[in-house]
Every structure is written in C-alpha cells, then in structure tokens.
Design an enzyme around this catalytic site. Structure first.
Site, PDB file in Angstrom:
ATOM      1  N   ASP A   1       0.835  -1.197   0.000  1.00  0.00           N
ATOM      2  CA  ASP A   1       0.000   0.000   0.000  1.00  0.00           C
ATOM      3  C   ASP A   1       0.872   1.251   0.000  1.00  0.00           C
ATOM      4  O   ASP A   1       2.054   1.213   0.378  1.00  0.00           O
ATOM      5  CB  ASP A   1      -0.902   0.021   1.235  1.00  0.00           C
ATOM      6  CG  ASP A   1      -1.936  -1.093   1.212  1.00  0.00           C
ATOM      7  OD1 ASP A   1      -2.224  -1.613   0.116  1.00  0.00           O
ATOM      8  OD2 ASP A   1      -2.446  -1.441   2.294  1.00  0.00           O
ATOM      9  N   MET A   2       0.274   2.371  -0.367  1.00  0.00           N
ATOM     10  CA  MET A   2       1.027   3.616  -0.502  1.00  0.00           C
ATOM     11  C   MET A   2       1.789   3.969   0.773  1.00  0.00           C
ATOM     12  O   MET A   2       2.958   4.372   0.715  1.00  0.00           O
ATOM     13  CB  MET A   2       0.102   4.768  -0.886  1.00  0.00           C
ATOM     14  CG  MET A   2       0.844   6.091  -1.054  1.00  0.00           C
ATOM     15  SD  MET A   2      -0.218   7.503  -1.427  1.00  0.00           S
ATOM     16  CE  MET A   2      -0.740   7.065  -3.072  1.00  0.00           C
TER      17      MET A   2
END
Length: 275
Positions: free
Chosen positions: A109-110
């Site tokens: 995820d970011m």
C-alpha cells in the site's frame, strides 16, 4: 535462445537499431573477443559475452531488485498523481527492454514501507505470488494502543485459528488463513524501525511519541496478501495500524542497511531464498 545483436543492444538501452548499426561501425563491438559489424549477428545471451570498447555489456537475462519501499509511493509503474516505486529506479533501469519486462512481485500500500521486489523473471513471480505456494510474508506492525497481556493471548489465538475480517471499500469480508503474531522486544523495535519513516507516521497518527512505544508493536506473519489484510486483521481485534513495514518474504529478509527508497540487486544467495 540466440537473438540478433542489434535487438539485444537496443533492449539494453544503446539506442534504436539504426543507432546500433552506427555503433557497430565506429566502436569495437565484440562477441567473445571477436569483433562484429553485422547487426544480424546471432548472440546467445546465456553463454556469449558482448563487449563495447572493452567494456562488458551486462545482459540482464533476469534481473532481481530489492527495494526498501518508502511511504507515499505507489506500487505501480504509472500513476497520474503520485510518485511510483519505478520512479525511484535509476535511469539505467529504464531501458526499452526493462520498461517492458521489469515488474513487481506483489505490491505494498502507498503508506506501507519495506521489502518490495522487482524482477524480469515471470516464473519466480508466479511462484512467489501464487496462493497455492503459501509463501510467508512478515510485517513489523506499530499499533495505535498497547494491548493487555490477556488480549494479546486472545489475538494470538484468533489469528492462529484464522480470523474473520469485515468488508472494506468494494472488497467483501473473508476468513484469513492461519497467521502467527509475536510481540516485539525493545531490541527488535529498534532494529525494524532503523532506516524507516516511523517517526513521521507516529507524529501524524499519534501526535507526540509515547514512552516505550515498542510495547505497541508486533511481528505478524501471513501467507496471503489480500486488500489491506493486515490493517483489517487488527481492526477486527479492536486496534489500528499506525505504521506498517514488510520485513521478509519467505526466507528473504529486507536488507537493514537500505534506507527508505533505496534498492540493490539481489545476490545469487538471496535469489535462491525465493526458490
């Protein structure tokens, strides 16, 4: 399998095939020490050595890269709004050949940091990411609040049995495969937060850092990689992820000397850990 030398050198970033023809005329391009000028000359990339003016061409038959992914980067090769992990690679990693073949082995995820793999080896990618192989992935997890001793035992039992997580965004809920959790020591906390952006996340999520923050951290090992899985698992037991960092995939561990955003080529020994 043999290929034309102009095709190989074009893939390696030496220009168009027209550029390669010129290179063959004006430079000393050799295959196994013998100069060639024919752009159609066949080369076996597995066994032959190409040199240009006595400099060996690194023929990336398969490339394996370990990155310590930094926060705020997208696990993609293109994104209209955010920096991607491919943007962090040097120019030499953006040849026509690598632009076509280099891909990620799974994603993060970011705002998740840690071990991220790039490769041109499709067979390895399938082996590592296939649900049938059940390759372990271990994460360092910093939580919003400390758990009581009893609730820690309850969480260990729930994760080991396979906890139910609720839906999120457009993803349905599901029962997780059995997972194991251990609670970190101060030494482990210091080790896994070295070369990380944990301080930034603590300030953003919790305000000022609290004493003995390691007591709010754990190591979680899962065999899946579903949407926001780790975050959803802790939500299901009444806690929240503040900072998340992947530290291993199978037997391969993140190099602790890599700073966020840095990367290196895997050694043969490290590659063998993924087999």
């Amino acid at each position: 399998m043999a290929e034309r030398i102009d095709k190989i050198l074009a893939h390696e970033g030496y220009g168009s095939r027209k550029d390669i023809k010129k290179l063959l005329r004006i430079s000393e391009v050799c295959i196994n020490g013998v100069r060639v000028t024919d752009p159609g000359k066949q080369v076996d990339p597995q066994n032959d050595i190409i040199t240009i003016d006595d400099e060996e061409v690194d023929l990336h038959q398969n490339l394996y890269i370990m990155m310590n992914k930094i926060m705020h980067t997208v696990s993609s090769n293109k994104d209209g709004e955010h920096q991607t992990v491919f943007d962090l690679l040097d120019d030499k990693m953006h040849t026509p050949y690598l632009s076509e073949k280099l891909h990620l082995v799974g994603r993060l995820d970011m705002d998740t940091e840690g071990l991220l793999l790039f490769t041109t080896d499709g067979e390895l990618t399938h082996r590592v990411t296939s649900p049938k192989t059940h390759i372990d992935k271990t994460y360092f997890c910093l939580l919003e609040h400390e758990e009581t001793a009893q609730h820690k035992k309850d969480i260990e039992k729930a994760f080991l049995e396979g906890i139910e997580v609720g839906p999120e965004d457009n993803e349905p809920g599901f029962r997780c495969e059995p997972a194991t959790i251990t609670w970190t020591t101060k030494e482990q906390y210091d080790f896994y937060t070295k070369n990380s952006s944990v301080a930034e996340k603590i300030e953003k999520e919790l305000g000022e850092a609290v004493p003995e923050l390691f007591e709010q951290s754990a190591l979680l090992t899962i065999t899946e990689g579903k949407y926001h899985q780790v975050k959803r698992m802790f939500q299901a037991v009444g806690n929240k992820i503040v900072f998340l960092k992947r530290i291993s995939m199978g037997e391969l561990k993140l190099d602790p000397e890599l700073k966020p955003g840095e990367y290196k080529l895997l050694s043969p020994e490290e590659i063998s850990l993924l087999s």
